[in-house]
Design a protein around this motif. Sequence first.
Motif, PDB file in Angstrom:
ATOM      1  N   PRO A  84      -6.962 -17.262 100.790  1.00 23.44           N
ATOM      2  CA  PRO A  84      -7.328 -17.264  99.364  1.00 23.44           C
ATOM      3  C   PRO A  84      -7.897 -18.582  98.850  1.00 23.44           C
ATOM      4  N   ASP A  85      -7.649 -19.681  99.534  1.00 20.24           N
ATOM      5  CA  ASP A  85      -8.170 -20.980  99.087  1.00 20.24           C
ATOM      6  C   ASP A  85      -9.571 -21.276  99.621  1.00 20.24           C
ATOM      7  N   VAL A  86     -10.090 -20.389 100.454  1.00 19.31           N
ATOM      8  CA  VAL A  86     -11.429 -20.580 101.016  1.00 19.31           C
ATOM      9  C   VAL A  86     -12.429 -19.863 100.107  1.00 19.31           C
ATOM     10  N   PRO A  87     -13.437 -20.576  99.606  1.00 13.89           N
ATOM     11  CA  PRO A  87     -14.408 -19.938  98.712  1.00 13.89           C
ATOM     12  C   PRO A  87     -15.296 -18.940  99.451  1.00 13.89           C
ATOM     13  N   THR A  88     -15.939 -18.089  98.679  1.00 10.50           N
ATOM     14  CA  THR A  88     -16.966 -17.231  99.272  1.00 10.50           C
ATOM     15  C   THR A  88     -18.207 -18.092  99.497  1.00 10.50           C
ATOM     16  N   ILE A  89     -19.112 -17.623 100.327  1.00 14.94           N
ATOM     17  CA  ILE A  89     -20.361 -18.346 100.546  1.00 14.94           C
ATOM     18  C   ILE A  89     -21.130 -18.430  99.222  1.00 14.94           C
ATOM     19  N   ALA A  90     -21.058 -17.366  98.415  1.00 18.02           N
ATOM     20  CA  ALA A  90     -21.725 -17.390  97.105  1.00 18.02           C
ATOM     21  C   ALA A  90     -21.129 -18.476  96.215  1.00 18.02           C
ATOM     22  N   GLU A  91     -19.812 -18.589  96.209  1.00 17.04           N
ATOM     23  CA  GLU A  91     -19.168 -19.641  95.409  1.00 17.04           C
ATOM     24  C   GLU A  91     -19.533 -21.032  95.932  1.00 17.04           C
ATOM     25  N   ALA A  92     -19.765 -21.129  97.235  1.00 20.37           N
ATOM     26  CA  ALA A  92     -20.078 -22.415  97.852  1.00 20.37           C
ATOM     27  C   ALA A  92     -21.540 -22.821  97.668  1.00 20.37           C
ATOM     28  N   GLY A  93     -22.336 -21.949  97.031  1.00 21.02           N
ATOM     29  CA  GLY A  93     -23.697 -22.369  96.722  1.00 21.02           C
ATOM     30  C   GLY A  93     -24.838 -21.474  97.151  1.00 21.02           C
ATOM     31  N   VAL A  94     -24.541 -20.318  97.732  1.00 19.31           N
ATOM     32  CA  VAL A  94     -25.604 -19.388  98.111  1.00 19.31           C
ATOM     33  C   VAL A  94     -25.425 -18.113  97.282  1.00 19.31           C
ATOM     34  N   PRO A  95     -25.981 -18.089  96.073  1.00 14.51           N
ATOM     35  CA  PRO A  95     -25.773 -16.951  95.169  1.00 14.51           C
ATOM     36  C   PRO A  95     -26.161 -15.611  95.799  1.00 14.51           C
ATOM     37  N   GLY A  96     -25.315 -14.614  95.568  1.00 20.82           N
ATOM     38  CA  GLY A  96     -25.596 -13.267  96.043  1.00 20.82           C
ATOM     39  C   GLY A  96     -25.261 -13.008  97.498  1.00 20.82           C
ATOM     40  N   TYR A  97     -24.778 -14.017  98.213  1.00 19.89           N
ATOM     41  CA  TYR A  97     -24.470 -13.830  99.636  1.00 19.89           C
ATOM     42  C   TYR A  97     -23.277 -12.897  99.778  1.00 19.89           C
ATOM     43  N   ASP A  98     -23.450 -11.825 100.527  1.00 19.25           N
ATOM     44  CA  ASP A  98     -22.376 -10.865 100.756  1.00 19.25           C
ATOM     45  C   ASP A  98     -22.698 -10.076 102.009  1.00 19.25           C
ATOM     46  N   THR A  99     -21.922 -10.267 103.027  1.00 17.73           N
ATOM     47  CA  THR A  99     -22.092  -9.489 104.247  1.00 17.73           C
ATOM     48  C   THR A  99     -20.722  -9.211 104.841  1.00 17.73           C
ATOM     49  N   GLY A 100     -20.556  -8.044 105.356  1.00 17.06           N
ATOM     50  CA  GLY A 100     -19.293  -7.670 105.970  1.00 17.06           C
ATOM     51  C   GLY A 100     -19.375  -7.762 107.474  1.00 17.06           C
ATOM     52  N   VAL A 101     -18.366  -7.251 108.117  1.00 12.29           N
ATOM     53  CA  VAL A 101     -18.270  -7.291 109.567  1.00 12.29           C
ATOM     54  C   VAL A 101     -18.548  -5.900 110.115  1.00 12.29           C
ATOM     55  N   TRP A 102     -19.299  -5.834 111.177  1.00 14.13           N
ATOM     56  CA  TRP A 102     -19.558  -4.577 111.855  1.00 14.13           C
ATOM     57  C   TRP A 102     -18.892  -4.627 113.216  1.00 14.13           C
TER      58      TRP A 102
END
Length: 82
Positions: free
Chosen positions: A40-58
Amino acid sequence: MVGGHVPLTFNNIPESIAQVRAGAVRPLGVTTAARSPTLPDVPTIAEAGVPGYDTGVWWGFLAPAGLPAEVKASSPKTAPRR
């Protein structure tokens, strides 16, 4: 990465959590739109500065063409058959 040969990698949490908890590696962000309950303390990539970044695992089951029926039958019953 732990051995110092690779400076950066995208890994799945289950594969990396032991090294994260041991302090051997530092997570920079999670690739999903929401933070992980596991980290929970690790930001999302979007929060870290890449807006809209969202990818899941396949995850997939791969096998060679012509796989014997008995081997195919032993794979998980919920795996799609294609």
